[in-house]
Write an enzyme that holds these catalytic residues in place. Structure first.
Site, PDB file in Angstrom:
ATOM      1  N   SER A 251       4.724   7.212  12.180  1.00 18.77           N
ATOM      2  CA  SER A 251       4.920   7.490  10.760  1.00 18.77           C
ATOM      3  C   SER A 251       5.395   8.912  10.521  1.00 18.77           C
ATOM      4  O   SER A 251       5.175   9.815  11.336  1.00 18.77           O
ATOM      5  CB  SER A 251       3.614   7.271   9.991  1.00 18.77           C
ATOM      6  OG  SER A 251       3.056   6.020  10.300  1.00 18.77           O
TER       7      SER A 251
HETATM    8  N1  SAH Z   1      -0.338   4.612  13.395  1.00 16.56           N
HETATM    9  C1  SAH Z   1       0.841   4.588  14.260  1.00 16.56           C
HETATM   10  C2  SAH Z   1       2.052   3.937  13.628  1.00 16.56           C
HETATM   11  C3  SAH Z   1       1.823   2.500  13.454  1.00 16.56           C
HETATM   12  S1  SAH Z   1       3.256   1.446  13.465  1.00 16.56           S
HETATM   13  C4  SAH Z   1       1.202   5.969  14.762  1.00 16.56           C
HETATM   14  O1  SAH Z   1       0.564   6.949  14.338  1.00 16.56           O
HETATM   15  O2  SAH Z   1       2.090   6.057  15.602  1.00 16.56           O
HETATM   16  C5  SAH Z   1       2.349  -0.048  13.212  1.00 16.56           C
HETATM   17  C6  SAH Z   1       1.627  -0.573  14.426  1.00 16.56           C
HETATM   18  O3  SAH Z   1       0.856  -1.670  14.010  1.00 16.56           O
HETATM   19  C7  SAH Z   1       2.560  -1.085  15.516  1.00 16.56           C
HETATM   20  O4  SAH Z   1       2.276  -0.452  16.728  1.00 16.56           O
HETATM   21  C8  SAH Z   1       2.262  -2.579  15.547  1.00 16.56           C
HETATM   22  O5  SAH Z   1       2.383  -3.134  16.856  1.00 16.56           O
HETATM   23  C9  SAH Z   1       0.833  -2.628  15.050  1.00 16.56           C
HETATM   24  N2  SAH Z   1       0.425  -3.902  14.473  1.00 16.56           N
HETATM   25  C10 SAH Z   1       1.114  -4.742  13.665  1.00 16.56           C
HETATM   26  N3  SAH Z   1       0.373  -5.813  13.333  1.00 16.56           N
HETATM   27  C11 SAH Z   1      -0.843  -5.653  13.947  1.00 16.56           C
HETATM   28  C12 SAH Z   1      -2.049  -6.431  13.987  1.00 16.56           C
HETATM   29  N4  SAH Z   1      -2.174  -7.589  13.334  1.00 16.56           N
HETATM   30  N5  SAH Z   1      -3.075  -5.955  14.717  1.00 16.56           N
HETATM   31  C13 SAH Z   1      -2.987  -4.782  15.387  1.00 16.56           C
HETATM   32  N6  SAH Z   1      -1.878  -4.005  15.382  1.00 16.56           N
HETATM   33  C14 SAH Z   1      -0.811  -4.432  14.674  1.00 16.56           C
END
Ligand code: SAH
Length: 207
Positions: A54
């Site tokens: 992000s």
């Molecule tokens: N917080 C992260 C950015 C997140 S991007 C950072 O600081 O880099 C969103 C993430 O959510 C992705 O890695 C994706 O694989 C994960 N994601 C999406 N759906 C999900 C679910 N149902 N359970 C767990 N993770 C999930």
């Protein structure tokens, strides 16, 4: 780094603890080598599997809005690179973080170890289900977008607890929503408009 902190201040981030936490996590370690030079820019950057780390302003705004205290137990859904988790780990007692992709979870764990961060526990699983064995949580942060707050997560929030989650019908209409849970129910407060990758259902299917 100083330039980024100044930019965050100008954009309205005022909590010194949040700014200090951002200043103490080397974002360069959370992006791939190809983007290292841009790690301190205030922009989202790609990580593996079509996911993104992000934008620092969004990380700062979510962290500030969550109002995390040093004795709190926090759950993050969507570990991704691990950057948001690392920032939060400086402000809370213990952080639990869930990711669907094993490879992302593993590389986030390696980063936490390299940075000597010892109060983060990671798990592979479906964030829609939360993490029942560790519930309830003081705070929950979801870093992928849904149309409505997952019920299981709301259940796993303490009374007096707060959750932040990007909600929206489409990618272009998401906003960060604060959900406060009180004895008398939930209050939802929309804040910034944002663009997050979707919170997907189920485990990653392997070929
Ligand atoms: N917080 C992260 C950015 C997140 S991007 C950072 O600081 O880099 C969103 C993430 O959510 C992705 O890695 C994706 O694989 C994960 N994601 C999406 N759906 C999900 C679910 N149902 N359970 C767990 N993770 C999930």
């Amino acid at each position: 780094m100083q330039r980024l902190l100044a930019e965050l201040r100008q954009s309205g981030i005022t909590d010194d603890n949040v700014l200090a936490a951002i200043g103490s996590v080397d974002r360069e370690r959370f992006v791939s080598a190809a983007f290292a030079e841009r790690a301190w820019e205030n922009t989202a950057l790609p990580i593996s599997f079509g996911q993104t780390i992000s934008q620092p302003l969004v990380v700062a705004a979510m962290t500030e809005a969550l109002r995390v205290g040093p004795r709190m137990k926090v759950l993050e859904v969507g570990t991704g690179s691990g950057y948001q988790a690392a920032v939060l780990s400086h402000l809370c007692r213990r952080l639990y973080t869930i990711e669907r992709y094993r490879e992302l979870q593993k590389s986030a764990e390696r980063r936490f170890a390299a940075l000597n961060i010892t109060n983060i526990t990671t798990i592979i699983g479906d964030g829609w289900l939360g993490w029942p064995p560790q519930a309830p949580f003081d705070r929950i942060i979801v870093t992928a977008a849904a149309q409505a707050a997952p019920e299981k997560l709301v259940e796993q929030l303490k009374i007096g607890g707060r959750m932040i989650i990007p909600l929206g019908e489409t990618r272009d209409s998401q906003s960060l929503v604060l959900i406060d849970k009180t004895e008398s129910g939930l209050t939802e407060t929309p804040t910034l408009s944002v663009r997050f990758v979707p919170l997907l259902h189920g485990r990653v299917k392997r070929p």
